[in-house]
Design a protein around this motif. Structure first.
Motif, PDB file in Angstrom:
ATOM      1  N   SER A  42      57.297  43.184  11.098  1.00 40.49           N
ATOM      2  CA  SER A  42      57.770  42.093   9.816  1.00 40.49           C
ATOM      3  C   SER A  42      59.317  41.499   9.396  1.00 40.49           C
ATOM      4  CB  SER A  42      57.015  41.657   8.955  1.00 40.49           C
ATOM      5  OG  SER A  42      56.960  42.361   7.849  1.00 40.49           O
ATOM      6  N   VAL A  43      59.656  40.592   9.013  1.00 41.35           N
ATOM      7  CA  VAL A  43      60.752  40.780   8.452  1.00 41.35           C
ATOM      8  C   VAL A  43      61.134  39.426   7.814  1.00 41.35           C
ATOM      9  CG1 VAL A  43      62.783  40.686  10.438  1.00 41.35           C
ATOM     10  CG2 VAL A  43      61.664  38.836  10.423  1.00 41.35           C
ATOM     11  N   LEU A  44      61.219  39.309   6.014  1.00 44.04           N
ATOM     12  CA  LEU A  44      61.386  38.184   5.133  1.00 44.04           C
ATOM     13  C   LEU A  44      62.084  36.337   5.857  1.00 44.04           C
ATOM     14  CD1 LEU A  44      62.708  40.203   2.933  1.00 44.04           C
ATOM     15  CD2 LEU A  44      60.895  40.228   3.503  1.00 44.04           C
ATOM     16  N   GLY A  45      61.516  35.325   5.713  1.00 46.95           N
ATOM     17  CA  GLY A  45      62.137  34.220   5.492  1.00 46.95           C
ATOM     18  C   GLY A  45      62.387  33.925   4.282  1.00 46.95           C
ATOM     19  N   ASN A  46      63.109  32.658   4.253  1.00 45.74           N
ATOM     20  CA  ASN A  46      63.413  31.665   3.056  1.00 45.74           C
ATOM     21  C   ASN A  46      62.642  31.820   2.077  1.00 45.74           C
ATOM     22  OD1 ASN A  46      62.657  30.103   5.321  1.00 45.74           O
ATOM     23  ND2 ASN A  46      63.295  28.353   3.320  1.00 45.74           N
ATOM     24  N   HIS A  47      61.526  31.571   2.663  1.00 41.71           N
ATOM     25  CA  HIS A  47      60.887  31.192   1.660  1.00 41.71           C
ATOM     26  C   HIS A  47      59.726  32.791   0.339  1.00 41.71           C
ATOM     27  CE1 HIS A  47      59.002  26.690   1.933  1.00 41.71           C
ATOM     28  NE2 HIS A  47      59.440  27.218   3.152  1.00 41.71           N
ATOM     29  N   ASP A  48      60.149  33.584   1.335  1.00 39.92           N
ATOM     30  CA  ASP A  48      59.453  34.815   1.242  1.00 39.92           C
ATOM     31  C   ASP A  48      60.505  35.913  -0.004  1.00 39.92           C
ATOM     32  OD1 ASP A  48      57.560  35.296   2.739  1.00 39.92           O
ATOM     33  OD2 ASP A  48      58.358  35.892   4.240  1.00 39.92           O
ATOM     34  N   TYR A  49      62.187  34.927  -0.033  1.00 38.01           N
ATOM     35  CA  TYR A  49      62.081  35.126  -1.451  1.00 38.01           C
ATOM     36  C   TYR A  49      62.027  34.469  -2.813  1.00 38.01           C
ATOM     37  CZ  TYR A  49      65.768  37.342   1.971  1.00 38.01           C
ATOM     38  OH  TYR A  49      66.014  37.856   3.253  1.00 38.01           O
ATOM     39  N   CYS A  50      61.027  33.845  -2.354  1.00 35.38           N
ATOM     40  CA  CYS A  50      60.320  33.235  -4.019  1.00 35.38           C
ATOM     41  C   CYS A  50      60.978  32.042  -4.399  1.00 35.38           C
ATOM     42  CB  CYS A  50      60.054  34.123  -4.510  1.00 35.38           C
ATOM     43  SG  CYS A  50      58.724  34.985  -4.441  1.00 35.38           S
ATOM     44  N   ILE A  51      62.687  31.626  -3.837  1.00 36.52           N
ATOM     45  CA  ILE A  51      63.575  30.726  -4.326  1.00 36.52           C
ATOM     46  C   ILE A  51      62.849  29.161  -4.946  1.00 36.52           C
ATOM     47  CG2 ILE A  51      64.867  31.938  -3.689  1.00 36.52           C
ATOM     48  CD1 ILE A  51      65.367  29.821  -0.737  1.00 36.52           C
ATOM     49  N   TYR A  52      61.704  28.501  -4.505  1.00 30.23           N
ATOM     50  CA  TYR A  52      61.499  27.746  -4.421  1.00 30.23           C
ATOM     51  C   TYR A  52      60.569  27.115  -5.926  1.00 30.23           C
ATOM     52  CZ  TYR A  52      63.104  27.676   0.010  1.00 30.23           C
ATOM     53  OH  TYR A  52      64.270  27.009   1.501  1.00 30.23           O
ATOM     54  N   SER A  53      60.057  28.683  -6.514  1.00 32.65           N
ATOM     55  CA  SER A  53      58.648  28.517  -7.041  1.00 32.65           C
ATOM     56  C   SER A  53      59.512  29.229  -8.438  1.00 32.65           C
ATOM     57  CB  SER A  53      58.007  29.261  -6.988  1.00 32.65           C
ATOM     58  OG  SER A  53      57.418  30.288  -6.598  1.00 32.65           O
ATOM     59  N   ALA A  54      59.764  30.237  -8.784  1.00 35.61           N
ATOM     60  CA  ALA A  54      60.668  30.895  -9.388  1.00 35.61           C
ATOM     61  C   ALA A  54      61.456  30.522 -10.064  1.00 35.61           C
ATOM     62  CB  ALA A  54      60.804  32.575  -9.207  1.00 35.61           C
ATOM     63  N   THR A  55      61.943  30.336 -11.197  1.00 32.16           N
ATOM     64  CA  THR A  55      62.723  29.384 -12.212  1.00 32.16           C
ATOM     65  C   THR A  55      63.471  30.555 -12.540  1.00 32.16           C
ATOM     66  OG1 THR A  55      62.215  29.937 -13.819  1.00 32.16           O
ATOM     67  CG2 THR A  55      61.536  27.724 -12.923  1.00 32.16           C
ATOM     68  N   ASP A  56      64.084  31.432 -12.349  1.00 32.51           N
ATOM     69  CA  ASP A  56      65.034  32.616 -11.844  1.00 32.51           C
ATOM     70  C   ASP A  56      65.690  33.972 -11.551  1.00 32.51           C
ATOM     71  OD1 ASP A  56      63.833  35.350 -14.135  1.00 32.51           O
ATOM     72  OD2 ASP A  56      62.609  33.413 -14.496  1.00 32.51           O
ATOM     73  N   SER A  57      66.083  34.778 -11.965  1.00 32.32           N
ATOM     74  CA  SER A  57      66.570  35.741 -10.837  1.00 32.32           C
ATOM     75  C   SER A  57      65.338  37.112 -11.030  1.00 32.32           C
ATOM     76  CB  SER A  57      67.779  36.455 -10.998  1.00 32.32           C
ATOM     77  OG  SER A  57      68.489  36.421 -12.297  1.00 32.32           O
ATOM     78  N   THR A  58      65.544  37.107 -12.322  1.00 31.47           N
ATOM     79  CA  THR A  58      64.247  37.926 -12.255  1.00 31.47           C
ATOM     80  C   THR A  58      62.832  38.111 -12.083  1.00 31.47           C
ATOM     81  OG1 THR A  58      65.410  39.007 -14.390  1.00 31.47           O
ATOM     82  CG2 THR A  58      63.841  39.347 -14.548  1.00 31.47           C
ATOM     83  N   THR A  59      62.599  36.980 -11.624  1.00 33.60           N
ATOM     84  CA  THR A  59      61.382  36.587 -11.769  1.00 33.60           C
ATOM     85  C   THR A  59      61.021  36.026 -10.492  1.00 33.60           C
ATOM     86  OG1 THR A  59      60.817  35.109 -13.746  1.00 33.60           O
ATOM     87  CG2 THR A  59      59.624  34.798 -11.597  1.00 33.60           C
ATOM     88  N   ARG A  60      62.262  35.662  -9.678  1.00 37.15           N
ATOM     89  CA  ARG A  60      62.330  36.062  -7.667  1.00 37.15           C
ATOM     90  C   ARG A  60      62.575  37.338  -7.093  1.00 37.15           C
ATOM     91  NH1 ARG A  60      65.786  31.580  -9.253  1.00 37.15           N
ATOM     92  NH2 ARG A  60      67.515  33.184  -8.803  1.00 37.15           N
ATOM     93  N   ALA A  61      63.799  38.165  -8.043  1.00 37.15           N
ATOM     94  CA  ALA A  61      63.219  39.470  -8.053  1.00 37.15           C
ATOM     95  C   ALA A  61      61.882  39.983  -7.951  1.00 37.15           C
ATOM     96  CB  ALA A  61      64.298  40.162  -8.828  1.00 37.15           C
ATOM     97  N   GLU A  62      60.875  40.730  -8.823  1.00 34.77           N
ATOM     98  CA  GLU A  62      59.816  40.621  -9.284  1.00 34.77           C
ATOM     99  C   GLU A  62      58.639  40.259  -8.456  1.00 34.77           C
ATOM    100  OE1 GLU A  62      58.268  39.988 -13.264  1.00 34.77           O
ATOM    101  OE2 GLU A  62      60.188  41.956 -14.138  1.00 34.77           O
TER     102      GLU A  62
END
Length: 210
Positions: A42-62
């Motif tokens: 598998s590979v990651l898609g744009n949604h898999d980076y959690c950019i549409y819900s997490a409001t800060d970079s730390t949460t997105r990374a987690e």
């Protein structure tokens, strides 16, 4: 249905989630049951980076790390700018997975195709790249005979064979060929934000190499 095809390899081209990793709670068991002789890649898609819900970079990374761990717990081989070699006797196929790469400013572009392809020279290459726009932007003209993509979801809408996704993506579904290179765009199984599919039937693609 996938297991019933007795595949040698299962390839998933990204967007496992829409918003966050909790969405995997109901999917973990069935997705863990996928079986193939050479595994599930598998590979990651744009949604898999959690950019549409997490409001800060730390949460997105987690959240992204949680998703990565979930895929690996399912037994999937998540390729993050890396590759795997499948061997049959003296022959080999290189399966290459690149992170989401897009010429559009609306989507994250994190992939490193050169890094992902290291050591695959001379092998037949199958490239997993989520965004089909990457094909025209970087892949055409290089030694990647087969590229598998997703991303468009067919906009979950198709009327008499026409989808509005064709207004955004030149390569929005099915098979495209340029010279000796081929791109297949799978429109996926589920939904993103709109919880339905109208005419855009869920798709499992069986590809036979000869």
């Amino acid at each position: 249905m996938i297991n019933g095809l007795s595949p040698d390899l299962v390839a998933f081209t990204g967007d496992l989630i829409t918003m966050g990793p909790d969405e995997m709670d109901c999917c973990f068991v069935p997705l863990s049951s996928l079986q193939a002789k050479d595994g599930v890649v598998s590979v990651l898609g744009n949604h898999d980076y959690c950019i549409y819900s997490a409001t800060d970079s730390t949460t997105r990374a987690e959240w992204q790390e949680r998703l990565i761990e979930t895929e690996r717990k399912m037994g999937w081989d998540l390729l993050i700018d890396e590759n795997r070699i499948i061997r049959r006797g003296c022959d080999s196929i290189a399966v290459i997975g690149v992170q989401n790469t897009s010429p559009s400013r609306h989507f994250p572009s994190k992939g490193d195709l050169d890094k992902a392809s290291e050591g695959t020279e001379g092998s037949f290459r199958i490239l997993l790249s989520h965004d089909p726009m990457h094909w025209d932007d970087e892949i055409i003209g290089q030694d990647y005979p087969l590229t598998l993509s997703g991303h468009t979801h067919g906009m979950q809408l198709s009327l008499l064979g026409w989808s509005p996704s064709s207004l955004i993506f030149d390569r929005n579904k099915d098979l495209y060929t340029e010279g000796d290179q081929h791109l297949y765009v799978n429109i996926g199984l589920g939904e993103t934000i709109f919880p339905a599919r109208i005419g855009a039937r869920p798709e499992i693609t069986l590809i036979t190499l000869t």
